[in-house]
Write a protein that holds these residues in place. Structure first.
Motif, PDB file in Angstrom:
ATOM      1  N   SER A  42      40.937  35.272  36.112  1.00 55.22           N
ATOM      2  CA  SER A  42      40.548  35.546  37.498  1.00 55.22           C
ATOM      3  C   SER A  42      39.984  34.296  38.174  1.00 55.22           C
ATOM      4  CB  SER A  42      39.585  36.721  37.594  1.00 55.22           C
ATOM      5  OG  SER A  42      38.334  36.413  37.062  1.00 55.22           O
ATOM      6  N   ASP A  43      39.279  33.446  37.420  1.00 53.95           N
ATOM      7  CA  ASP A  43      38.777  32.195  37.993  1.00 53.95           C
ATOM      8  C   ASP A  43      39.934  31.254  38.334  1.00 53.95           C
ATOM      9  OD1 ASP A  43      36.112  33.012  37.753  1.00 53.95           O
ATOM     10  OD2 ASP A  43      35.930  32.184  35.735  1.00 53.95           O
ATOM     11  N   ALA A  47      44.784  43.365  33.686  1.00 47.66           N
ATOM     12  CA  ALA A  47      44.660  43.079  35.113  1.00 47.66           C
ATOM     13  C   ALA A  47      46.000  42.527  35.579  1.00 47.66           C
ATOM     14  CB  ALA A  47      43.545  42.078  35.377  1.00 47.66           C
ATOM     15  N   LEU A  62      39.976  38.909  44.221  1.00 48.04           N
ATOM     16  CA  LEU A  62      40.871  38.433  43.162  1.00 48.04           C
ATOM     17  C   LEU A  62      40.183  38.458  41.805  1.00 48.04           C
ATOM     18  CD1 LEU A  62      42.572  35.379  44.887  1.00 48.04           C
ATOM     19  CD2 LEU A  62      43.627  37.557  44.308  1.00 48.04           C
ATOM     20  N   LYS A  63      38.877  38.585  41.809  1.00 54.09           N
ATOM     21  CA  LYS A  63      38.106  38.544  40.568  1.00 54.09           C
ATOM     22  C   LYS A  63      38.270  39.833  39.761  1.00 54.09           C
ATOM     23  CE  LYS A  63      35.790  34.607  40.971  1.00 54.09           C
ATOM     24  NZ  LYS A  63      35.708  33.592  39.965  1.00 54.09           N
ATOM     25  N   ALA A  64      38.319  39.659  38.447  1.00 52.39           N
ATOM     26  CA  ALA A  64      38.334  40.799  37.528  1.00 52.39           C
ATOM     27  C   ALA A  64      37.346  40.465  36.417  1.00 52.39           C
ATOM     28  CB  ALA A  64      39.733  41.020  36.969  1.00 52.39           C
ATOM     29  N   LYS A  70      45.621  40.412  44.106  1.00 54.54           N
ATOM     30  CA  LYS A  70      45.413  41.223  42.919  1.00 54.54           C
ATOM     31  C   LYS A  70      46.218  42.504  43.071  1.00 54.54           C
ATOM     32  CE  LYS A  70      41.691  43.008  40.048  1.00 54.54           C
ATOM     33  NZ  LYS A  70      40.261  43.260  39.986  1.00 54.54           N
ATOM     34  N   TRP A  97      47.980  40.374  38.728  1.00 53.26           N
ATOM     35  CA  TRP A  97      47.935  39.539  39.928  1.00 53.26           C
ATOM     36  C   TRP A  97      49.358  39.198  40.321  1.00 53.26           C
ATOM     37  CZ3 TRP A  97      44.365  38.618  35.977  1.00 53.26           C
ATOM     38  CH2 TRP A  97      43.023  38.724  36.328  1.00 53.26           C
ATOM     39  N   ILE A 108      43.062  32.128  38.957  1.00 55.09           N
ATOM     40  CA  ILE A 108      43.789  32.726  40.082  1.00 55.09           C
ATOM     41  C   ILE A 108      43.032  32.482  41.394  1.00 55.09           C
ATOM     42  CG2 ILE A 108      44.593  34.911  41.086  1.00 55.09           C
ATOM     43  CD1 ILE A 108      46.297  34.162  38.701  1.00 55.09           C
ATOM     44  N   SER A 109      41.707  32.594  41.360  1.00 55.21           N
ATOM     45  CA  SER A 109      40.900  32.343  42.560  1.00 55.21           C
ATOM     46  C   SER A 109      41.049  30.895  43.022  1.00 55.21           C
ATOM     47  CB  SER A 109      39.436  32.662  42.304  1.00 55.21           C
ATOM     48  OG  SER A 109      39.262  34.034  42.108  1.00 55.21           O
ATOM     49  N   ASP A 148      44.806  36.827  28.153  1.00 53.52           N
ATOM     50  CA  ASP A 148      43.949  36.008  28.999  1.00 53.52           C
ATOM     51  C   ASP A 148      43.850  34.582  28.443  1.00 53.52           C
ATOM     52  OD1 ASP A 148      42.243  35.690  31.232  1.00 53.52           O
ATOM     53  OD2 ASP A 148      40.477  36.201  30.069  1.00 53.52           O
TER      54      ASP A 148
END
Length: 131
Positions: free
Chosen positions: A12-13, A53, A4-6, A67, A55, A15-16, A82
């Motif tokens: 991304s954090d 990115a 899930l990281k980008a 993702k 998701w 979303i994780s 972002d």
């Protein structure tokens, strides 16, 4: 889940963390969240370097975060920077204000977009996220 990281995305954090929360749901909690939300959100997020990115939060079929583009088709696509996503997730920015000011764009079921704040609140155990 590291896939899930980008790199270069604060989102991304977030979303994780959302995914970890979903993983912690019991089957009953997952089904309740799906029933309450009943939608697929596709998040298209652009960072400061203008990289994008994507998701997907599936709260219609499986109750998962992944993702990439939505499969099947998203009910609503949210397009933002972002920074905007980080502010929405932390509750520092209201979703309606972000939309009116042009920081947040939607495609599809705009009313479903208003449920994303509740998803973030439930998953993170916060009462701050206001989308």
């Amino acid at each position: 889940m590291s896939d899930l990281k980008a790199d270069g995305f604060k989102a991304s954090d977030i979303i994780s963390e959302l995914n970890k929360s979903f993983d912690g749901f019991s089957d009953a909690e997952r089904k309740a969240q799906i029933k309450k939300t009943n939608g697929i959100f596709e998040l298209k997020i652009t960072n400061a370097e203008k990289a994008e990115a994507v998701w997907t939060i599936d709260l219609k079929n499986k109750g998962v975060v992944y993702k990439g583009p939505a499969k099947p088709k998203a009910d609503v696509t949210l397009i933002m920077s972002d920074d905007t996503f980080s502010q929405l997730a932390s509750g520092k920015l209201d979703g309606q204000k972000a939309f009116i000011s042009g920081k947040l764009k939607t495609r599809g079921n705009m009313m479903l977009a208003t449920k994303l704040g509740a998803v973030l609140e439930t998953a993170k155990g916060q009462q701050k996220a206001k989308l």
